[in-house]
Design a protein around this motif. Structure first.
Motif, PDB file in Angstrom:
ATOM      1  N   ILE A   3       2.385   1.813  -3.448  1.00 48.86           N
ATOM      2  CA  ILE A   3       1.453   2.423  -4.403  1.00 48.86           C
ATOM      3  C   ILE A   3       1.337   3.923  -4.139  1.00 48.86           C
ATOM      4  O   ILE A   3       1.314   4.736  -5.053  1.00 48.86           O
ATOM      5  CB  ILE A   3       0.061   1.755  -4.293  1.00 48.86           C
ATOM      6  CG1 ILE A   3       0.142   0.307  -4.771  1.00 48.86           C
ATOM      7  CG2 ILE A   3      -0.979   2.517  -5.093  1.00 48.86           C
ATOM      8  CD1 ILE A   3      -1.115  -0.512  -4.515  1.00 48.86           C
ATOM      9  N   GLU A   4       1.303   4.270  -2.856  1.00 45.12           N
ATOM     10  CA  GLU A   4       1.124   5.684  -2.521  1.00 45.12           C
ATOM     11  C   GLU A   4       2.373   6.516  -2.769  1.00 45.12           C
ATOM     12  O   GLU A   4       2.282   7.690  -3.094  1.00 45.12           O
ATOM     13  CB  GLU A   4       0.724   5.827  -1.055  1.00 45.12           C
ATOM     14  CG  GLU A   4      -0.677   5.343  -0.775  1.00 45.12           C
ATOM     15  CD  GLU A   4      -1.214   5.875   0.538  1.00 45.12           C
ATOM     16  OE1 GLU A   4      -2.370   6.293   0.554  1.00 45.12           O
ATOM     17  OE2 GLU A   4      -0.473   5.871   1.538  1.00 45.12           O
ATOM     18  N   GLU A   5       3.530   5.903  -2.616  1.00 45.39           N
ATOM     19  CA  GLU A   5       4.753   6.704  -2.595  1.00 45.39           C
ATOM     20  C   GLU A   5       5.548   6.674  -3.893  1.00 45.39           C
ATOM     21  O   GLU A   5       6.596   7.303  -3.983  1.00 45.39           O
ATOM     22  CB  GLU A   5       5.643   6.242  -1.427  1.00 45.39           C
ATOM     23  CG  GLU A   5       5.001   6.504  -0.078  1.00 45.39           C
ATOM     24  CD  GLU A   5       5.745   5.836   1.066  1.00 45.39           C
ATOM     25  OE1 GLU A   5       6.923   5.488   0.892  1.00 45.39           O
ATOM     26  OE2 GLU A   5       5.121   5.656   2.122  1.00 45.39           O
ATOM     27  N   THR A   6       5.113   5.890  -4.875  1.00 45.84           N
ATOM     28  CA  THR A   6       5.869   5.875  -6.130  1.00 45.84           C
ATOM     29  C   THR A   6       4.941   6.196  -7.291  1.00 45.84           C
ATOM     30  O   THR A   6       3.764   5.858  -7.270  1.00 45.84           O
ATOM     31  CB  THR A   6       6.518   4.505  -6.384  1.00 45.84           C
ATOM     32  OG1 THR A   6       5.538   3.506  -6.198  1.00 45.84           O
ATOM     33  CG2 THR A   6       7.668   4.248  -5.469  1.00 45.84           C
ATOM     34  N   ALA A   7       5.518   6.850  -8.283  1.00 42.87           N
ATOM     35  CA  ALA A   7       4.725   7.189  -9.476  1.00 42.87           C
ATOM     36  C   ALA A   7       4.810   5.997 -10.424  1.00 42.87           C
ATOM     37  O   ALA A   7       5.765   5.848 -11.166  1.00 42.87           O
ATOM     38  CB  ALA A   7       5.289   8.439 -10.123  1.00 42.87           C
ATOM     39  N   GLU A  65       0.621   0.050 -11.815  1.00 37.28           N
ATOM     40  CA  GLU A  65      -0.398   0.399 -10.817  1.00 37.28           C
ATOM     41  C   GLU A  65      -1.523  -0.635 -10.809  1.00 37.28           C
ATOM     42  O   GLU A  65      -2.015  -1.038  -9.752  1.00 37.28           O
ATOM     43  CB  GLU A  65      -0.944   1.796 -11.108  1.00 37.28           C
ATOM     44  CG  GLU A  65      -2.020   2.196 -10.130  1.00 37.28           C
ATOM     45  CD  GLU A  65      -1.756   3.527  -9.453  1.00 37.28           C
ATOM     46  OE1 GLU A  65      -0.900   4.276  -9.929  1.00 37.28           O
ATOM     47  OE2 GLU A  65      -2.419   3.791  -8.435  1.00 37.28           O
ATOM     48  N   LEU A  80      -2.605  -6.079  -4.124  1.00 33.08           N
ATOM     49  CA  LEU A  80      -3.049  -5.605  -2.806  1.00 33.08           C
ATOM     50  C   LEU A  80      -4.377  -6.273  -2.436  1.00 33.08           C
ATOM     51  O   LEU A  80      -4.570  -6.716  -1.302  1.00 33.08           O
ATOM     52  CB  LEU A  80      -3.219  -4.081  -2.848  1.00 33.08           C
ATOM     53  CG  LEU A  80      -3.309  -3.358  -1.519  1.00 33.08           C
ATOM     54  CD1 LEU A  80      -2.003  -3.445  -0.747  1.00 33.08           C
ATOM     55  CD2 LEU A  80      -3.677  -1.891  -1.731  1.00 33.08           C
ATOM     56  N   ARG A 131      -2.316  -2.823  -7.512  1.00 25.21           N
ATOM     57  CA  ARG A 131      -3.624  -2.762  -6.847  1.00 25.21           C
ATOM     58  C   ARG A 131      -4.297  -4.138  -6.816  1.00 25.21           C
ATOM     59  O   ARG A 131      -4.969  -4.486  -5.849  1.00 25.21           O
ATOM     60  CB  ARG A 131      -4.516  -1.726  -7.535  1.00 25.21           C
ATOM     61  CG  ARG A 131      -4.104  -0.298  -7.189  1.00 25.21           C
ATOM     62  CD  ARG A 131      -4.973   0.725  -7.861  1.00 25.21           C
ATOM     63  NE  ARG A 131      -4.528   2.075  -7.566  1.00 25.21           N
ATOM     64  CZ  ARG A 131      -4.962   2.807  -6.535  1.00 25.21           C
ATOM     65  NH1 ARG A 131      -5.851   2.312  -5.701  1.00 25.21           N
ATOM     66  NH2 ARG A 131      -4.511   4.022  -6.324  1.00 25.21           N
ATOM     67  N   LEU A 152      -4.065   6.207  -1.897  1.00 28.00           N
ATOM     68  CA  LEU A 152      -4.848   5.007  -2.199  1.00 28.00           C
ATOM     69  C   LEU A 152      -6.317   5.347  -2.368  1.00 28.00           C
ATOM     70  O   LEU A 152      -6.983   4.891  -3.257  1.00 28.00           O
ATOM     71  CB  LEU A 152      -4.729   4.015  -1.028  1.00 28.00           C
ATOM     72  CG  LEU A 152      -3.786   2.846  -1.161  1.00 28.00           C
ATOM     73  CD1 LEU A 152      -3.997   1.892  -0.015  1.00 28.00           C
ATOM     74  CD2 LEU A 152      -3.902   2.151  -2.491  1.00 28.00           C
ATOM     75  N   VAL A 166       2.596  10.130  -3.455  1.00 24.81           N
ATOM     76  CA  VAL A 166       2.406  10.549  -4.847  1.00 24.81           C
ATOM     77  C   VAL A 166       0.959  10.309  -5.261  1.00 24.81           C
ATOM     78  O   VAL A 166       0.321  11.151  -5.866  1.00 24.81           O
ATOM     79  CB  VAL A 166       3.360   9.766  -5.781  1.00 24.81           C
ATOM     80  CG1 VAL A 166       3.115  10.139  -7.227  1.00 24.81           C
ATOM     81  CG2 VAL A 166       4.807  10.029  -5.399  1.00 24.81           C
ATOM     82  N   THR A 167       0.442   9.113  -4.941  1.00 26.09           N
ATOM     83  CA  THR A 167      -0.928   8.754  -5.319  1.00 26.09           C
ATOM     84  C   THR A 167      -1.654   8.209  -4.098  1.00 26.09           C
ATOM     85  O   THR A 167      -1.411   7.074  -3.714  1.00 26.09           O
ATOM     86  CB  THR A 167      -0.909   7.621  -6.376  1.00 26.09           C
ATOM     87  OG1 THR A 167       0.114   7.892  -7.311  1.00 26.09           O
ATOM     88  CG2 THR A 167      -2.243   7.494  -7.059  1.00 26.09           C
ATOM     89  N   PRO A 210       7.221  10.496   0.641  1.00 27.95           N
ATOM     90  CA  PRO A 210       6.237  11.450   0.148  1.00 27.95           C
ATOM     91  C   PRO A 210       5.145  10.747  -0.653  1.00 27.95           C
ATOM     92  O   PRO A 210       5.447   9.897  -1.487  1.00 27.95           O
ATOM     93  CB  PRO A 210       7.045  12.389  -0.753  1.00 27.95           C
ATOM     94  CG  PRO A 210       8.319  11.690  -1.033  1.00 27.95           C
ATOM     95  CD  PRO A 210       8.550  10.696   0.047  1.00 27.95           C
ATOM     96  N   ALA A 258       0.847  -1.204   0.000  1.00 34.45           N
ATOM     97  CA  ALA A 258       0.000   0.000   0.000  1.00 34.45           C
ATOM     98  C   ALA A 258       0.880   1.250   0.000  1.00 34.45           C
ATOM     99  O   ALA A 258       0.625   2.209  -0.735  1.00 34.45           O
ATOM    100  CB  ALA A 258      -0.925  -0.013   1.214  1.00 34.45           C
ATOM    101  N   ALA A 259       1.947   1.217   0.808  1.00 33.30           N
ATOM    102  CA  ALA A 259       2.856   2.370   0.849  1.00 33.30           C
ATOM    103  C   ALA A 259       3.547   2.546  -0.499  1.00 33.30           C
ATOM    104  O   ALA A 259       3.767   3.661  -0.963  1.00 33.30           O
ATOM    105  CB  ALA A 259       3.891   2.176   1.956  1.00 33.30           C
TER     106      ALA A 259
END
Lengths: 420, 311
Positions: free
Chosen positions: A118-122, A128, A135, A132, B162, B159-160, B157, A115-116
């Motif tokens: 997905i949130e922290e990398t482009a 993606e 996950l 997901r 969830l 980026v996207t 940081p 989850a981290a």
């Protein structure tokens, strides 16, 4: 890696809310990853660099005792709300025979890491979609009564929709065995929640029997899309100028300051490269810094300029470069802390991709960052990780979750990372 | 507040109460006063499209008014809490539990992050649901936001997100008062720093240029004699407010709003094409300026709401 350690948690009562937290060892140099359980009432934090270690469980329980769903979730985690080990729970229908607290912690830590990620990398759209989907598959292998947030059904549906929107683009993914395994797992798990979507996902797979897998490096270049990585090296003094200014670069900003000065009532900052999407912000120092002006960096590489009010002097100013101008302005120390953590996260990412030498460089950067903050313990831990990363470079990385979501080690590479 | 060095020239100190003093006022004072329609400067008529009428519309308006009142109440309760010792203690507890130094600067940064997040949350998605047990949802939410802000320090940081659910729930205010009307208030106001903070709070992350333009506007509107960049376009017969708005758009990188003023375009041999371009450019400029004005009025509302109706 040893199994999850949650036996040495100590109960501590929050003086503000009377909420009971179970506090474990302080997290290491790459910070924490977190999951929410019991509908969001329980939060579990794991050490990102050592996901076997539970660093904190926020129980949401007050002095009066936990609510029934909180108590159930805590029992699954093997603890009571006072921090003592809880009685073992029986096997679970969905989780299979291995529903021990250790196994649940292992899956939760892996879930939190992904989850981290997905949130922290482009990530690009393929990466993606896979991330997901994976996950959702990990979530589906956790017991329902944990009350994971978001729940497995939501995650699987989101992942499936991402995958289905790839359309023709999914074609190149379909020939990769790990991806096929992942999609099959996801379709199977999704049947419980949304049969129509599960059927659509299953149909998205072509007949795979005998289909040759393309050479990995050619089949996917997914992780090439991981960009938000290279980190600025801390406050960079501007070069020659009428009034040089220190510039803070947010964690994840891949930019080097070429010029930063105060000229004719303007803050003027030029970057060497990668200025697209970056913003120059100028705040006036205060307990709550006052935003004075923002300016985008032009695409042509010319400097960004912010007009200053009268009477402001250089020492009053906090100048930073960030891709997210809506975020609050931080003091230099907080920036430095965040950069040190981000360097550690980047190192972990490289390590999962078996790029040990690059990972070691990042760990060194992380260690240097913590050293500057005066945190010798974390600096020393980061250095140890750097040494370990170079030692462990040889050989392929361990298999990820694509083939066996329930059994994978938390630190194993994810499906989207295995093909770069 | 951190003391400024007295030997250095600084921005003129204000005689008005500081933000901390303002936010420490009792919540009742803020919510009790009769507010004009949100975002509408006194005496201005705002076009609202089709006039609302009928029972259903009236009911919707009542619900909306009640929601707005609740948001203001919760905002007042939140700003009182975030300025309290309790909030600082909460931030310290969370930092120490994660083995981080809980010095004043870090605590300020954590609480600053929380203030932005919670106020944006309230203004965009409406009031927090009242707990079934009657307990105060604001402090509980804010306390959790403090924990999240501390945990975010120990994460990379984002980026996207969830769950990207933080979209504005409230349509933008229809207020588009003239820049002159706003200037009148700026001239009379000393809460410029509060206005700047409010612009940041109200900014739309999808259009950060509007906040950049608004901040430059505030600077130039309050100090019109400041030397600006040589490339800043100047309207031929513009008043102070319009000059400030053009300069704001320029500093915000909206050069596309001034393409008609490029020498190459002005001296083009195709007058019809030049006229078309100029028309398109004027429309773009006008829309961009309207966006900036809306942001400024929303920020203004927020400052005056908090300050109990001043100035």
């Amino acid at each position: 890696m040893t199994g999850p350690r949650h036996g040495d948690l100590v109960a501590s009562v929050d003086p503000v809310t009377n909420r009971i937290d179970l506090v474990g060892p302080a997290p290491g140099p790459a910070g924490v990853v977190r999951v929410e359980l019991a509908g969001g009432r329980v939060q579990v934090e794991y050490d990102a660099a050592d996901p076997g270690t539970v660093t904190l469980i926020s129980t949401g329980a007050r002095n009066g005792g936990p609510s029934p769903d909180t108590a159930r979730a805590l029992r699954r985690l093997g603890v009571a709300s006072d921090g003592r080990p809880a009685a073992a729970t029986g096997p679970d229908r969905l989780a299979g025979p291995d529903s021990s607290a250790e196994a649940i912690h292992t899956r939760l830590a892996r879930f939190a890491l992904l989850a981290a990620e997905i949130e922290e990398t482009a990530l690009d759209e393929h990466a993606e979609a896979l991330a997901r989907l994976e996950l959702g598959v990990i979530a589906a292998h956790l017991p329902d009564d944990l009350g994971l947030v978001p729940d497995a059904g939501t995650l699987l549906a989101t992942g499936a929709r991402w995958f289905l929107t790839l359309g023709r683009g999914a074609g190149r993914l379909r020939r990769v065995p790990q991806v096929i395994g992942l999609v099959e797992d996801a379709a199977r798990a999704l049947r419980r929640h949304d049969e129509a979507l599960a059927a659509a996902l299953a149909e998205a797979l072509p007949v795979t029997a005998g289909a040759p897998a393309e050479p990995a490096k050619l089949a996917l270049r997914l992780s090439a899309a991981i960009r938000a990585d290279r980190l600025a090296a801390g406050p960079v003094p501007g070069v020659e100028g009428r009034r040089r200014l220190p510039v803070l670069c947010a964690a994840g900003v891949d930019a080097e300051v070429r010029r930063a000065e105060l000229v004719d009532g303007h803050v003027v900052v030029a970057l060497r490269a990668s200025a697209a999407g970056m913003w120059l912000r100028v705040h006036r120092r205060d307990r709550r810094p006052v935003p004075i002006g923002f300016a985008p960096f032009p695409d042509d590489g010319s400097p960004a300029r912010v007009l200053l009010p009268g009477g402001v002097v250089a020492t009053d100013l906090i100048v930073d470069v960030t891709p997210r101008p809506e975020e609050p302005c931080w003091h230099e120390r907080t920036h430095a802390l965040h950069r040190a953590v981000a360097a550690g996260r980047h190192a972990l990412r490289l390590q999962r991709r078996a790029d040990g030498f690059a990972a070691a460089d990042r760990w060194e950067e992380c260690a240097w960052g913590w050293e500057r903050l005066g945190d010798r313990r974390r600096a020393e831990l980061a250095r140890r990780h750097a040494v370990a990363a170079t030692v462990a470079t040889d050989g392929p990385p361990p298999l990820g979750a694509g083939s066996s979501p329930g059994a994978a080690s938390p630190a194993a590479p994810f499906v989207f990372e295995e093909w770069s | 507040m951190r003391a400024r060095r007295s030997a250095e020239p600084t921005v003129e100190p204000t005689a008005e109460p500081t933000v901390d003093e303002v936010v420490a006022r009792p919540a009742g004072e803020v919510v009790a006063r009769g507010l004009p329609a949100r975002g509408v400067p006194a005496g201005e008529v705002v076009a609202r499209g089709v006039p609302a009428g009928g029972v259903r519309a009236r009911r919707e308006r009542q619900v909306s008014d009640r929601q707005g009142e609740l948001v203001r109440e919760q905002e007042a309760a939140f700003v009182a809490w975030i300025a309290s010792d309790e909030a600082r203690a909460a931030a310290r507890t969370d930092l120490r539990r994660r083995g981080l130094v809980a010095d004043d600067a870090t605590v300020d940064d954590v609480l600053g992050t929380v203030a932005l997040r919670v106020l944006r949350r309230l203004r965009r998605r409406g009031p927090l649901a009242v707990h079934a047990d009657g307990s105060d949802p604001v402090v509980a939410y804010a306390r959790r936001a403090v924990t999240n802000a501390v945990v975010d320090l120990l994460r990379g940081p984002v980026v996207t997100p969830l769950d990207d659910g933080d979209q504005p729930a409230r349509p933008p205010t229809g207020a588009t008062g003239s820049p002159e009307a706003l200037l009148d208030r700026l001239d009379g106001a000393r809460l410029i720093d509060d206005l700047r903070r409010a612009v940041h709070l109200e900014m739309d992350e999808r259009a950060p240029w509007a906040a950049a333009a608004a901040l430059a506007f505030v600077t130039l509107a309050t100090e019109p004699a400041l030397p600006v960049d040589a490339a800043v376009p100047v309207p031929e017969d513009g008043k102070n407010a319009e000059r400030a708005m053009w300069a704001g758009l320029h500093y915000a990188g909206r050069r596309d709003c001034f393409a008609d003023r490029e020498p190459a375009v002005v001296s083009t041999h195709d007058p019809a094409a030049a006229a078309r371009l100029a028309r398109a450019c004027r429309t773009r400029r006008s829309r961009a300026a309207a966006t900036v004005r809306r942001l400024l009025w929303r920020a203004w509302d927020q400052v005056t709401d908090r300050a109990g109706g001043r100035p």
